[in-house]
Structures are given as C-alpha cells and as structure tokens.
Write a protein that holds these residues in place. Sequence first.
Motif, PDB file in Angstrom:
ATOM      1  N   ALA B  69     176.606 121.499 -55.571  1.00  0.00           N
ATOM      2  CA  ALA B  69     176.470 121.661 -57.021  1.00  0.00           C
ATOM      3  C   ALA B  69     175.024 122.072 -57.245  1.00  0.00           C
ATOM      4  CB  ALA B  69     176.788 120.369 -57.753  1.00  0.00           C
ATOM      5  N   GLY B  70     174.839 123.363 -57.376  1.00  0.00           N
ATOM      6  CA  GLY B  70     173.473 123.869 -57.426  1.00  0.00           C
ATOM      7  C   GLY B  70     172.830 123.627 -56.079  1.00  0.00           C
ATOM      8  N   ASP B  71     171.618 123.052 -56.089  1.00  0.00           N
ATOM      9  CA  ASP B  71     170.947 122.753 -54.836  1.00  0.00           C
ATOM     10  C   ASP B  71     171.447 121.470 -54.202  1.00  0.00           C
ATOM     11  OD1 ASP B  71     169.477 124.989 -54.645  1.00  0.00           O
ATOM     12  OD2 ASP B  71     167.579 124.108 -55.354  1.00  0.00           O
ATOM     13  N   ASP B  72     172.138 120.655 -54.967  1.00  0.00           N
ATOM     14  CA  ASP B  72     172.557 119.343 -54.462  1.00  0.00           C
ATOM     15  C   ASP B  72     173.832 119.442 -53.640  1.00  0.00           C
ATOM     16  OD1 ASP B  72     170.457 118.231 -55.773  1.00  0.00           O
ATOM     17  OD2 ASP B  72     171.655 117.006 -57.155  1.00  0.00           O
ATOM     18  N   LEU B  73     173.915 118.546 -52.679  1.00  0.00           N
ATOM     19  CA  LEU B  73     175.197 118.283 -52.027  1.00  0.00           C
ATOM     20  C   LEU B  73     175.820 117.094 -52.748  1.00  0.00           C
ATOM     21  CD1 LEU B  73     177.294 118.363 -49.656  1.00  0.00           C
ATOM     22  CD2 LEU B  73     175.750 116.806 -48.440  1.00  0.00           C
ATOM     23  N   VAL B  74     177.066 117.232 -53.177  1.00  0.00           N
ATOM     24  CA  VAL B  74     177.759 116.115 -53.825  1.00  0.00           C
ATOM     25  C   VAL B  74     178.855 115.630 -52.891  1.00  0.00           C
ATOM     26  CG1 VAL B  74     179.004 115.324 -55.853  1.00  0.00           C
ATOM     27  CG2 VAL B  74     177.255 117.104 -56.078  1.00  0.00           C
ATOM     28  N   ASP B  91     175.849 121.506 -45.431  1.00  0.00           N
ATOM     29  CA  ASP B  91     174.619 120.910 -44.910  1.00  0.00           C
ATOM     30  C   ASP B  91     173.445 121.317 -45.800  1.00  0.00           C
ATOM     31  OD1 ASP B  91     172.604 119.828 -43.412  1.00  0.00           O
ATOM     32  OD2 ASP B  91     172.679 121.367 -41.842  1.00  0.00           O
ATOM     33  N   VAL B  92     172.798 120.346 -46.435  1.00  0.00           N
ATOM     34  CA  VAL B  92     171.609 120.658 -47.226  1.00  0.00           C
ATOM     35  C   VAL B  92     170.346 120.065 -46.597  1.00  0.00           C
ATOM     36  CG1 VAL B  92     172.846 120.883 -49.419  1.00  0.00           C
ATOM     37  CG2 VAL B  92     171.936 118.635 -48.729  1.00  0.00           C
ATOM     38  N   THR B  93     170.509 119.406 -45.436  1.00  0.00           N
ATOM     39  CA  THR B  93     169.356 118.710 -44.844  1.00  0.00           C
ATOM     40  C   THR B  93     169.016 119.261 -43.460  1.00  0.00           C
ATOM     41  OG1 THR B  93     170.775 116.991 -43.892  1.00  0.00           O
ATOM     42  CG2 THR B  93     169.883 116.575 -46.091  1.00  0.00           C
ATOM     43  N   ARG B  94     169.461 120.454 -43.172  1.00  0.00           N
ATOM     44  CA  ARG B  94     169.202 121.098 -41.877  1.00  0.00           C
ATOM     45  C   ARG B  94     169.566 120.152 -40.711  1.00  0.00           C
ATOM     46  NH1 ARG B  94     164.222 122.399 -44.262  1.00  0.00           N
ATOM     47  NH2 ARG B  94     163.060 121.408 -42.574  1.00  0.00           N
ATOM     48  N   GLY B  95     170.731 119.567 -40.832  1.00  0.00           N
ATOM     49  CA  GLY B  95     171.267 118.751 -39.733  1.00  0.00           C
ATOM     50  C   GLY B  95     170.816 117.311 -39.716  1.00  0.00           C
ATOM     51  N   ALA B  96     169.915 116.927 -40.625  1.00  0.00           N
ATOM     52  CA  ALA B  96     169.397 115.555 -40.594  1.00  0.00           C
ATOM     53  C   ALA B  96     170.515 114.536 -40.825  1.00  0.00           C
ATOM     54  CB  ALA B  96     168.300 115.388 -41.649  1.00  0.00           C
ATOM     55  N   MET B  97     171.333 114.777 -41.849  1.00  0.00           N
ATOM     56  CA  MET B  97     172.415 113.819 -42.134  1.00  0.00           C
ATOM     57  C   MET B  97     173.433 113.788 -41.003  1.00  0.00           C
ATOM     58  SD  MET B  97     173.138 114.153 -46.220  1.00  0.00           S
ATOM     59  CE  MET B  97     174.450 112.940 -46.161  1.00  0.00           C
ATOM     60  N   GLN B  98     173.667 114.953 -40.412  1.00  0.00           N
ATOM     61  CA  GLN B  98     174.640 115.017 -39.314  1.00  0.00           C
ATOM     62  C   GLN B  98     174.185 114.127 -38.146  1.00  0.00           C
ATOM     63  OE1 GLN B  98     175.422 119.090 -38.403  1.00  0.00           O
ATOM     64  NE2 GLN B  98     177.242 118.636 -37.188  1.00  0.00           N
ATOM     65  N   ARG B  99     172.881 114.175 -37.852  1.00  0.00           N
ATOM     66  CA  ARG B  99     172.370 113.363 -36.738  1.00  0.00           C
ATOM     67  C   ARG B  99     172.410 111.876 -37.087  1.00  0.00           C
ATOM     68  NH1 ARG B  99     168.823 117.653 -36.660  1.00  0.00           N
ATOM     69  NH2 ARG B  99     167.137 116.489 -37.637  1.00  0.00           N
ATOM     70  N   VAL B 100     172.097 111.536 -38.333  1.00  0.00           N
ATOM     71  CA  VAL B 100     172.182 110.119 -38.737  1.00  0.00           C
ATOM     72  C   VAL B 100     173.631 109.650 -38.609  1.00  0.00           C
ATOM     73  CG1 VAL B 100     172.002 108.507 -40.670  1.00  0.00           C
ATOM     74  CG2 VAL B 100     170.177 110.183 -40.263  1.00  0.00           C
ATOM     75  N   ALA B 101     174.568 110.467 -39.108  1.00  0.00           N
ATOM     76  CA  ALA B 101     175.978 110.072 -39.084  1.00  0.00           C
ATOM     77  C   ALA B 101     176.449 109.828 -37.656  1.00  0.00           C
ATOM     78  CB  ALA B 101     176.839 111.149 -39.745  1.00  0.00           C
ATOM     79  N   ALA B 137     168.380 110.450 -52.384  1.00  0.00           N
ATOM     80  CA  ALA B 137     169.733 110.657 -52.915  1.00  0.00           C
ATOM     81  C   ALA B 137     169.911 109.887 -54.216  1.00  0.00           C
ATOM     82  CB  ALA B 137     170.763 110.199 -51.892  1.00  0.00           C
ATOM     83  N   ARG B 138     170.831 110.390 -55.045  1.00  0.00           N
ATOM     84  CA  ARG B 138     171.192 109.682 -56.277  1.00  0.00           C
ATOM     85  C   ARG B 138     172.681 109.373 -56.249  1.00  0.00           C
ATOM     86  NH1 ARG B 138     169.991 113.918 -60.255  1.00  0.00           N
ATOM     87  NH2 ARG B 138     170.160 115.181 -58.368  1.00  0.00           N
ATOM     88  N   LEU B 139     173.048 108.295 -56.911  1.00  0.00           N
ATOM     89  CA  LEU B 139     174.452 107.891 -56.927  1.00  0.00           C
ATOM     90  C   LEU B 139     175.053 108.154 -58.295  1.00  0.00           C
ATOM     91  CD1 LEU B 139     174.631 104.553 -54.936  1.00  0.00           C
ATOM     92  CD2 LEU B 139     174.656 106.912 -54.175  1.00  0.00           C
ATOM     93  N   ALA B 172     180.230 109.169 -56.387  1.00  0.00           N
ATOM     94  CA  ALA B 172     179.701 110.251 -55.563  1.00  0.00           C
ATOM     95  C   ALA B 172     178.244 109.989 -55.210  1.00  0.00           C
ATOM     96  CB  ALA B 172     179.818 111.585 -56.298  1.00  0.00           C
ATOM     97  N   VAL B 173     177.785 110.713 -54.204  1.00  0.00           N
ATOM     98  CA  VAL B 173     176.397 110.662 -53.761  1.00  0.00           C
ATOM     99  C   VAL B 173     175.859 112.079 -53.858  1.00  0.00           C
ATOM    100  CG1 VAL B 173     174.843 110.054 -51.879  1.00  0.00           C
ATOM    101  CG2 VAL B 173     177.050 108.868 -52.101  1.00  0.00           C
ATOM    102  N   ARG B 174     174.708 112.240 -54.511  1.00  0.00           N
ATOM    103  CA  ARG B 174     174.095 113.576 -54.635  1.00  0.00           C
ATOM    104  C   ARG B 174     172.849 113.609 -53.766  1.00  0.00           C
ATOM    105  NH1 ARG B 174     176.012 116.214 -59.776  1.00  0.00           N
ATOM    106  NH2 ARG B 174     174.516 117.851 -59.243  1.00  0.00           N
ATOM    107  N   VAL B 175     172.846 114.528 -52.814  1.00  0.00           N
ATOM    108  CA  VAL B 175     171.713 114.655 -51.894  1.00  0.00           C
ATOM    109  C   VAL B 175     171.015 115.969 -52.188  1.00  0.00           C
ATOM    110  CG1 VAL B 175     170.985 114.644 -49.474  1.00  0.00           C
ATOM    111  CG2 VAL B 175     173.055 113.402 -50.171  1.00  0.00           C
TER     112      VAL B 175
END
Lengths: 789, 281
Positions: B69-74, B91-101, B137-139, B172-175
């Motif tokens: 949603a725009g620049d955010d990942l929802v 992916d909006v974090t250049r793989g950062a969230m993928q590695r955490v997950a 992130a925002r909730l 939802a979580v907006r990153v």
Amino acid sequence: MSSAGTGSSQGVGARVLRKEDDRLMRGRGQFVADIRLAGMKDVAFVRSPLAHARIRGIAIPDHLRDRVFVAADLEGVAPIRAVSGLPGFKISEQPVLATGKVRQVGELVAMCIGATRAEAEDIAAAVTLDLEELPAVHDMREALKPGAPLVHEHWGDNVFLEAFVDVNFESALDAPIKVTREISTSRQCMAPLEGRGVVATFDHRLDQLTVYSATQMPHINRNGLSECLGMPQERIRVVSPDVGGGFGHKGILLPEEVCLSWATMRLGFPLRWIEDRREHLTASANCREHHYRITAYADRDGRLRGIDCEATVDSGAYSSYPFSACLEAAQVASILPGPYDFPAYRCRTFSAATNKCPILPYRGVARTGVCFALELVLDAVAREAGIEPSALRLKNLIRPDQMPFDNITNKHFDSGDYPEAVERALAAIDVAGIRARQRAGEPDGRRIGVGLAVYCEQAAHGTSVYAGWGIPMVPGHEMASARMTPDGGLEIKVGVHSHGQGLETTLAQVANEILGVDIDRVRVVLGDTAATPYSTGTWGSRCMVMAGGAVATACKELAGKATRIGARLLQVAPEDVTLAAGHVSSATGSVSLKEIAHTWYRRPQDLPADVDASGLEAIAGYKPVRDSGTFSYAAHAVTVAVDPDLGTVDILDYVIVEDGGVLVNPMVVDGQIYGGLAQGIGTALYEEMPFDDAGQPLATTFADYLLPGPTEVPEPRLDHMESPSPYTQFGVKGIGEGGAIAPPAAITNAINDALSGLGVEMLHSPVTPHRIVEAILGARGASRSRTAA
Amino acid sequence: MKPAPYQFERPRTLDAACALLAEAERSGAHVKIMAGGQSLGPLLNLRLAEPDLVIDISAIRELAVADRAGDDLVLGACVTHADIEDGRVPDVTRGAMQRVAGGIAYRAVRNRGTVGGSLSHADPAADWLSALTALDARLVLQGPDGTRTLPLSDFVVGALETALLPAEMVAAVRVPLLAPSARWGYAKACRKTGEFAHAIGAVLVDPQARTARVVIGALDARPLLLADASGLFGGRITSEFAAQFDPAAADALLAEAGVADPVRRHFHVTVLGRAVREAAQ
C-alpha cells in the motif's frame, strides 16, 4: 552334535536390520496410550502444589464425591516400601496417595475419574486442598546440616544412608601433588519419547487383574503390586506393550499403577492414566543429582597415589521400588576408582532425603556422575603435573597384562585393553593437530579445546552384587524358553523387555546362531508375566548377557532334543549326527528342523515308540561363569569450540573407541552409542531441573527443560574393539548405558582445555552459557583487581 | 494437560469476529483470539489461560492477505512466518524480514505461527516484537468503532501486555519501505536451534541520514527501543558506526533498564555488537 558355529549371516556378529522396526517405523507399534478397552475411563491426579506441607483437608464437591478417591478410601492398600539391607538404611514409606503430609511437589493426593482425560482434569481442578506449608529442604547439602527441616520426622535427620570405605588411605598423604575440587551434577529428567502410562482392568473369567504398563520390568512390577495390594501373584498379570524408551524411569513401581489397580477392582471398569510431560518433568522422572568433594593424590610424574572423596546424592523424598534410595550412593563408593589402578582410597557417601522427587536410576546410573568427578579431577592433576591429560591416563589405567584384575574396591575387571582404546582415540582426534591450531588461534575469536574421558561400565551385575545391596530385587538365573512350532518356526520367551534396544532382533540372532532357524521365523515374546518366565527385567545393561545367555542355553537344549529325534528319523545314533544351518545331518542323510517339528507334532505315528519324550520345547536358566558383571569400556575424545562472549559450545568432532566384548549386532550397538551420546550431551550442556527456595521445580515444559536436538548432536566417529568376556556366552558384554557415561566428562574437559588461558575451570554440569560467561567475567574481575592491587 | 472447557467460534469475516468480540465484552466473557495457536495452544493445555470463549480467526481470508500500500507492506494478521520466510509476501526490507522469519523457532512452528498472533502475545523473547519495532512497523487495530493505527513500540506496553482494548484485535501490520541507504542487522542468542532467545539485538542504521534505531530484546520487559541510538555510537552516526559502537554505553543502558545480572548484560551487549557488525557488512 555341534552348534551352527559362527559365520551365519544372521547369527552373532551379523549386521541385520531390526525386525521390530517394520512396525515401529511405520507407526504401527502399540503403546499403552494406544490401548482401547470397552468402558474405559481416564484418570487425572490432584498433586501437591507444595514441596512440604501438612494436609489439613481435602475438599471434594458433593456431586463429585463418587469420582474422587483419597488415601482414606484405599482400604487394604500398603505403601510402597523399598528397603535396602545395607546397615543403617532408614526406611521411607511412600504412600500411594498422600497421608498426613506431602513431601514433594507433584506427590499424589487424590485420584479423579472422568469419561475423558480433560474431564478428569476438570474434576481434579474442582478439588481443593487445605495445606499447612512446612519449611522445605531442597538442597541436599543443607538437608544434611543440623536443624534442617525433616522430610521424615521420626528419623531425626535427613540421611537415608551414610557409607564409608577406607583402603590404605593414609599411605597417600605424603604425595607431592594434592588436588581438591568440588564437582557437581544438576538434577535431570530422563525424557524418553513416551512417558509412563497405565491401563488397568479386571477379568472376572480369569479372576485376574491385568495391568498394561509402560514398564521395563513387568515381573518386578507384579511383585510390587502384589505387595501393595495384598493380592497373590497368580491373580495379577502385568503386560508391557511397546515401550518408547525406558532409561530407568520405567523400571520403577509407580504409585499411579497401584492406584489404578485398586480403583479398577473397586469400580468395575477399565481405567487409564497417561503421564503428561508436565507430570513427567515435575513429579516423576528425576535423576542424576550428585555432589563431590574429591581430592586426588599423585606423584610429580602423574602416577596416582590415592583418591579421597565425600559424595552426596540427592535421593529425594522416598525410596523408590525396587532400586531404593541408596543405589546411587552405594555405587558411587564402589565404582569411583573407575578403570584406574592406584593404591589408596577413601570415600564417604551420603544418600540425602530432600523435599523433591525420588531420585531414579537413569542410563549410566551413578557411573555418569562418578566419571564426571574423577575425569575432571584427573585433568586438574595433569595440569598440576604439567603433562598431557592423556599421558596421565596412560600412566594409571589398568593394563591388559593385569587382566583379569581385582581393583581397590574388589571390582573384578574381566578383560580388555584400556590403554589401547585411549591410544586409538588420541590418534583419531589428532591431539597434536589441535594443539597446533590452539597456538595459532581461531579467526572468529572462539577458543577450541580437546577433552578426553575414559570409563568402565560394569554391566549385568548378578546375584552376588545385588545380594550385597539387599534391595527388593536380586537377579538370579535368567530364564528363557524355546519352542519349535509344528511348521518349523521358533518361539522364544524371555522375561526382560525391549524398549528400543532391538531385543526382538538380537535374541533371534542368538537363536539363529545355535539352531540356524531364519530370524524371520524366530518370534521373541517379551513383556508379559503370563507369557514369559520370571525375570528382574531390563536394567543395568544386562539383557544381551543374561537373556542372550539364557536363550542360547535353551536353544542348545532344544538342539539336543531335535538332534535326538533327527537321529532316530535318520536311523543313526545321536552321536553320529550334527546340527548345522537348520538341518540334522549324518554321513548318509539329512533332515531339516522343519521336518523334525512336523513329524513330532503332526505325524507322531512316524516316530519310534521309545523316542525321547521331552518334545521340542526347552526352558533353561543361565548365569555367567562369574556373576560379578562384565566390564565394557570406552575412551571418548572430543573437540569443542567455545564462544567466550556468549558461552556457547559447539562440538567440532567426537570420537568413541568402545569395547563391548563380542557384539551380537554391531549396528544395534552403534545405535545404543548414538542414543547414549545424545543423552550425555544433554547432561553436559543442556539438561537441568532447577528449583526455587520453596522447592518448586522450575522447568515445567520443554521450553525450559532443554534437550539436545538434531542440530546439537554431532555424528560421532566410532571404533570398536572386541575383547571377549571370558565369563559369558559368546564373550558378550553389556553396553547399553556406556554412551551416556563419558560425554559430560569429555566435553567439560574439552571446555576447560579451551578456556585454560582464561583462568577458568568449569566443575558443574550442565556447562551452560551463563555458567561459562559468569566464570570468565569472574576471572577477568579477579585479575583486574589483582592488577589494581 | 488438557484445556479447561471453553466455547469455540470460527468466524469467516473480520466483521463477524469483531461482532463476537463486542458481544463477549457486553456479557463479560473472557475471550482469547487464536490465530496459529503456537503460543495459545500450550497456554490452554497448561490451563495458564482459561478463557470462556476462543475465537479462531484462521478462517478469515482477508487476514491472510499481504500487499503493498504505497511504500508500506501491509501484512494481514494471519500471514504466517513461513509465508514471509518462503517469499510469498512482497519484500520491502531487502530480505531482512525473510531472514528473521527463517530463524523463528522450528519450521513446524513457522508453518502455523502468525505475525499478528506473535505481536498480540507480546512475548519479549519473540523475534517479531524486536525486529518489527526496529523496522518501525505500525499495527492496524480493528475495534467496534472502526480501526486505529498504533506504532508497534506503543502497542507493546510490557511483557505479554499490549495496548489492545477489550473487543479490539490486530488486523494488520504495516512495515515501511527500507531506505536504500539503510543498513540492517539482527542477532540473537539461543542455547539451541529453535529455542526462545535469551538476547536479541536489532539495528537499523542509515549512515547517510545519520540515524540509528536500535532495539534490545528478550528482556523481562518490552523491547528496549532507542529511536535515536547515536549515544551507543559516540554521539554521532557515521559510515564507521561499527567501529564506534560503545559496549560500555550499552551495558550502562541495560543496567539502567534494570538488568541486574552482569552476565545477562554481557550477552545482550555481545549480541547487539554482532547485530551492529552485521549491519556494517
């Protein structure tokens, strides 16, 4: 006649796949929790939430009164009594439901019966306890001090048993090297995949109580149930179905078994209780907790002059049936010298009572703690003497030319070459290469170290050993029966049980070795008091020696019978035939065992009138030539990398050189070593049941009680030596526990080697990241304050 | 270990779930929302949670959706860790969230565990709590009167405590999109694979913008957020931030935050230092 001889593709020494794995690996095993009986109801227990309290009242809602049972309801039920004959032993009575006091968290107070386990737990939650909390003692060394709260008031102290051994101790006192350490092991839980479980039902046709229980020792359970219930043994049948790991936890008579037995007879329907993981961790399977104050005396060159030790075992609140509260400490005193030859020894042991679960024998029993204490202090001596730890061991190990050897506590070592095992382990782990790497340092800042531990595993202890301890269970002759079926199959019945050891395969291999019957046609019947001869069961790494010997003996008798019948069929004298590969043969002809069996059972008209009438069935008893036990042993060598900032330990390499005598199935032995190693790594690095000051167990789930997983257990490199025991059938030795004995010592020695430049020595298991970093920060602080001064 | 009796509902829409929540609030019923059930399941079995009603939201399709949603990942609340690990979400974090997950617990947990469930549970040792706080992130919270949006750092008020109102749930979580110049580092200390962390460090440094956002997690309290962490880097963020990382400042911060055990502080400082190094690589 002669036996088939070695070299059979399925006999002793063959690497055959396990027969039982077909059902177990396909999820078709039948464990206690798989048993469904018509009308069966579930049991949950109200357990003590406190470590020590007087019971003032138990409030049961009126509408639940007929579904809740307390101690006062159990008319005619006697408490569990496991008395040792050792002089001075104090007796504890373990009520099956608490009476008067509760002495540990998790002690059974009331039994609740529901249509489902969830409903039974709802009922348990509706029962309220009025408890007057008493001061609890959860630290074994505090328990021994005057004025400590008393677990059993009438004793006057908290000592189940104090024992003392002194052999020439004074002669060591002038040794130039004297090293003293306080070494301890944490309380652990055994954590087999399957916990305990009981289904109890009464068969009116047979006038018999049937108890299905996840037990290693069905006949011993029947002894205990008979004593507690006041019922003659022929009215009790104990069945042990598939069992998912025992490790000692399933060698114990449980109050739950007595409760369900009583209740099914009272209520008239089958009852089930399946131990859940929280019960397992907090209320039952506790083990291992030892404390040592140990001093080693040695000459400058590392030659051991003597060992002095005061050892305390936290025995918990009650003496468990049948092994008693003092088995561990009694073992400590007698086996502490390990595989070493030295001239002076003194050891005082205490079995301390505390407000915790009874301590139970866990794979290795006292050997794991003893190996930890002795091997750590030997490394300290080596550092003091300025020699490699391996050199110190080679100087002091019992030598092969001394075999058989009676050591300082009169343990009789049957055979083996201990120095050779160490030499092979050193070569495999490449100590010189590790030393060079240590000098170079690690690019990532970790520190590597190498550790060594050697142990001996006395196994298959016999009558003389256990009669000395005088506990309710003394093994005598092990019995086995062997019977040909009319179509040439073989039924073997033994009173031990298999819960992962592969006995359905290895005992079939023994039968194959003698009779040549294909192992697919050998059915091994285990785990049922109605179907098998009496046995003390599966414990102490005894089955291959004892049950294997019994099966061989019964099969030899059966071979004699079959040979005599075969000779008649071949119309020659018995001495003119041989039995090999399942056939009785003479110079002129041959008849298969299958044909002999068919004739005996189905065509008796073909047999002469004066044929041997004893048939094709034999029951025989067996004891080794000496019953003081077999001595298997191993050298474990391990390389670790320690992260000094996070305290994490990675195992880089693990070598085990093991001598278990003649191996019946080397693949099964390898499996035993892998499993034991995993448990040993748990003891070394992960497993710990902590308690708070009120005696509350704090690790109540596997989130807090850490077990090693696949990523924490490396594949070891194994090397086998095979020094036959001169005293047993085929020369076999017991090896079931060994894998779990040495890892805590070897790994901790490796950690101490890695950290030796930091002024740190780890002496308590498990060696956790917190303990490592605490020690490193402590040493840094101490050196800083020295510099400042 | 069987749960106490409870009522069970499995609504198909977010509106239906909210209606159930509102009704429960009116009747005074104690409610637990179950998404993947990886934390709530054990709590129920141990009878540490004894709700009157469990609302299973795993059948609500709109909560399983992830989109830009725009620049955010929802991320819908029911997007699983495995969805993120396997790259099934943008992916909006250049793989950062993928590695955490990929480092959360075990694969079996990741298959069922959800990002919304993890944040609602607010276990201080959970990865998303620290990582998504660092990622700012925002909730999106859905309540009877509509939605409101809250920064994650305000949503979590303590260990296992959130700002959720009764009858409200995480929808939802907006990153936000990671700036091209931002550097990310994440490290944690576990005694074994899959275990809950004993220390977490999450670092988002933007040397160009001269900003650093640092989270220290797996404390006994909510994650410690330093929205301006320049104090840990000698007061100024430069491209040499890794060399300027000041362990003593981090240690003092932890002591001030009430971490009394020097060994635990040492773990946290070490882990944070490694996260900083990762960000610099």
